[in-house]
Motif scaffolding. Structure first.
Motif, PDB file in Angstrom:
ATOM      1  N   MET A   1      -0.434  15.032  -3.217  1.00 56.76           N
ATOM      2  CA  MET A   1      -1.158  13.635  -2.783  1.00 56.76           C
ATOM      3  C   MET A   1      -2.507  13.768  -2.419  1.00 56.76           C
ATOM      4  O   MET A   1      -2.714  14.729  -1.403  1.00 56.76           O
ATOM      5  N   GLN A   2      -3.528  13.305  -3.180  1.00 54.57           N
ATOM      6  CA  GLN A   2      -4.866  13.566  -2.629  1.00 54.57           C
ATOM      7  C   GLN A   2      -5.498  12.600  -1.809  1.00 54.57           C
ATOM      8  O   GLN A   2      -6.064  12.891  -1.010  1.00 54.57           O
ATOM      9  N   LYS A   3      -5.060  11.198  -1.807  1.00 52.26           N
ATOM     10  CA  LYS A   3      -5.625  10.215  -0.934  1.00 52.26           C
ATOM     11  C   LYS A   3      -5.005  10.109   0.599  1.00 52.26           C
ATOM     12  O   LYS A   3      -3.639  10.277   0.599  1.00 52.26           O
ATOM     13  N   LYS A   4      -5.633  10.271   1.581  1.00 47.99           N
ATOM     14  CA  LYS A   4      -5.183  10.032   2.926  1.00 47.99           C
ATOM     15  C   LYS A   4      -4.755   8.743   3.042  1.00 47.99           C
ATOM     16  O   LYS A   4      -5.366   7.588   2.877  1.00 47.99           O
ATOM     17  N   ASN A   5      -3.727   8.413   3.822  1.00 48.81           N
ATOM     18  CA  ASN A   5      -3.103   7.377   4.396  1.00 48.81           C
ATOM     19  C   ASN A   5      -3.845   6.620   5.174  1.00 48.81           C
ATOM     20  O   ASN A   5      -4.049   7.219   6.517  1.00 48.81           O
ATOM     21  N   GLN A   6      -4.632   5.363   4.933  1.00 53.03           N
ATOM     22  CA  GLN A   6      -5.234   4.624   6.002  1.00 53.03           C
ATOM     23  C   GLN A   6      -4.416   4.170   7.194  1.00 53.03           C
ATOM     24  O   GLN A   6      -4.954   3.941   8.189  1.00 53.03           O
ATOM     25  N   LEU A   7      -3.180   3.687   6.930  1.00 57.65           N
ATOM     26  CA  LEU A   7      -2.335   3.201   7.799  1.00 57.65           C
ATOM     27  C   LEU A   7      -2.168   4.375   9.041  1.00 57.65           C
ATOM     28  O   LEU A   7      -2.209   3.951  10.320  1.00 57.65           O
ATOM     29  N   LEU A   8      -2.029   5.548   8.547  1.00 55.84           N
ATOM     30  CA  LEU A   8      -1.698   6.618   9.370  1.00 55.84           C
ATOM     31  C   LEU A   8      -3.055   6.808  10.475  1.00 55.84           C
ATOM     32  O   LEU A   8      -2.883   7.231  11.491  1.00 55.84           O
ATOM     33  N   ARG A   9      -4.192   6.852   9.608  1.00 57.03           N
ATOM     34  CA  ARG A   9      -5.487   6.940  10.318  1.00 57.03           C
ATOM     35  C   ARG A   9      -5.583   5.876  11.409  1.00 57.03           C
ATOM     36  O   ARG A   9      -6.002   6.368  12.565  1.00 57.03           O
ATOM     37  N   ILE A  10      -5.371   4.613  11.046  1.00 57.46           N
ATOM     38  CA  ILE A  10      -5.586   3.397  11.969  1.00 57.46           C
ATOM     39  C   ILE A  10      -4.460   3.633  13.081  1.00 57.46           C
ATOM     40  O   ILE A  10      -4.872   3.465  14.186  1.00 57.46           O
ATOM     41  N   GLY A  11      -3.354   3.997  12.726  1.00 60.83           N
ATOM     42  CA  GLY A  11      -2.300   4.100  13.794  1.00 60.83           C
ATOM     43  C   GLY A  11      -2.521   5.162  14.941  1.00 60.83           C
ATOM     44  O   GLY A  11      -2.386   4.943  16.066  1.00 60.83           O
ATOM     45  N   SER A  12      -3.037   6.219  14.232  1.00 63.32           N
ATOM     46  CA  SER A  12      -3.473   7.469  15.076  1.00 63.32           C
ATOM     47  C   SER A  12      -4.673   6.997  16.174  1.00 63.32           C
ATOM     48  O   SER A  12      -4.451   7.211  17.373  1.00 63.32           O
ATOM     49  N   ILE A  13      -5.434   6.322  15.519  1.00 59.54           N
ATOM     50  CA  ILE A  13      -6.655   5.756  16.429  1.00 59.54           C
ATOM     51  C   ILE A  13      -6.192   4.918  17.330  1.00 59.54           C
ATOM     52  O   ILE A  13      -6.451   4.798  18.662  1.00 59.54           O
ATOM     53  N   ALA A 152       5.093   8.526  -1.660  1.00 60.23           N
ATOM     54  CA  ALA A 152       3.961   9.329  -2.530  1.00 60.23           C
ATOM     55  C   ALA A 152       4.449  10.658  -2.946  1.00 60.23           C
ATOM     56  O   ALA A 152       4.161  11.276  -3.948  1.00 60.23           O
ATOM     57  N   LEU A 153       4.875  11.380  -1.929  1.00 61.17           N
ATOM     58  CA  LEU A 153       5.332  12.810  -2.110  1.00 61.17           C
ATOM     59  C   LEU A 153       6.577  12.826  -3.121  1.00 61.17           C
ATOM     60  O   LEU A 153       6.502  13.821  -4.007  1.00 61.17           O
ATOM     61  N   GLN A 154       7.465  11.922  -3.107  1.00 61.64           N
ATOM     62  CA  GLN A 154       8.665  11.823  -4.192  1.00 61.64           C
ATOM     63  C   GLN A 154       8.123  11.410  -5.461  1.00 61.64           C
ATOM     64  O   GLN A 154       8.324  11.962  -6.542  1.00 61.64           O
ATOM     65  N   ALA A 155       7.128  10.547  -5.506  1.00 58.42           N
ATOM     66  CA  ALA A 155       6.484  10.382  -6.894  1.00 58.42           C
ATOM     67  C   ALA A 155       5.768  11.647  -7.481  1.00 58.42           C
ATOM     68  O   ALA A 155       5.964  11.573  -8.817  1.00 58.42           O
ATOM     69  N   ALA A 156       5.134  12.353  -6.729  1.00 54.31           N
ATOM     70  CA  ALA A 156       4.379  13.326  -7.196  1.00 54.31           C
ATOM     71  C   ALA A 156       5.218  14.425  -7.375  1.00 54.31           C
ATOM     72  O   ALA A 156       4.743  15.094  -8.494  1.00 54.31           O
ATOM     73  N   ALA A 157       6.217  14.465  -6.665  1.00 49.93           N
ATOM     74  CA  ALA A 157       7.425  15.602  -7.263  1.00 49.93           C
ATOM     75  C   ALA A 157       7.941  15.328  -8.734  1.00 49.93           C
ATOM     76  O   ALA A 157       8.452  16.386  -9.443  1.00 49.93           O
TER      77      ALA A 157
END
Length: 162
Positions: A1-13, A152-157
């Motif tokens: 998974m290359q792209k970082k999840n923006q929802l998690l970034r916003i949620g953390s902030i 995303a991890l399942q799709a990558a696998a």
């Protein structure tokens, strides 16, 4: 998974900011405790209050000490809880590409406490708004973002298997 999840970034902030706001307001509230004690002196002039106080068998000083100790304990618990929320939010910023169980678990835990905080404080004051950001919005974004990371991890696998 290359792209970082923006929802998690916003949620953390949001969780970090909401917890920091709540801690600042708790410190401000605690610092005004002694100023509010002057109001209690006017209660000693009220005969009904003094009669109720005598019925309890406690002195005014004992009641004030118990109230101050209870408030101090509540403020302490709030501080510890908000420090945990800040740490979880900061760690969440480092685990944006993984940690599906991390985000889902912490999201559910903080959402439960966020709902309780919303019931206690409402949203008509700064503490309620801080709780809305750090106790509801952030955890919901953690849960949704954690589910997105899992997919995303399942799709990558699956794509690696093919």
């Amino acid at each position: 998974m290359q792209k970082k999840n923006q929802l998690l970034r916003i949620g953390s902030i949001l969780m970090i900011l909401g917890a920091a706001m709540a801690m600042l307001m708790a410190m401000a509230t605690a610092s005004t405790l002694d100023m509010g004690m002057s109001t209690v002196n006017s209660l000693t002039q009220d005969p009904a209050f003094m009669a109720d106080l005598e019925a309890t068998g406690m002195t005014l000083d004992q009641v004030l000490a118990a109230a101050k100790n209870l408030l101090t304990a509540v403020m302490g618990m709030m501080a510890v809880f908000n420090v945990i929320k800040i740490v979880v939010g900061a760690l969440g910023l480092r685990k944006l590409q993984s940690g599906t169980v991390y985000f889902t678990g912490w999201g559910i835990a903080f959402l439960v406490f966020g709902v309780l905080g919303l019931l206690i404080f409402g949203v008509n004051n700064l503490m309620g708004i801080a709780n809305l950001l750090g106790g509801l919005a952030g955890p919901v974004l953690y849960i949704v973002g954690g589910a997105q990371n899992k997919k995303a991890l399942q799709a990558a696998a699956q794509s690696e298997e093919e």
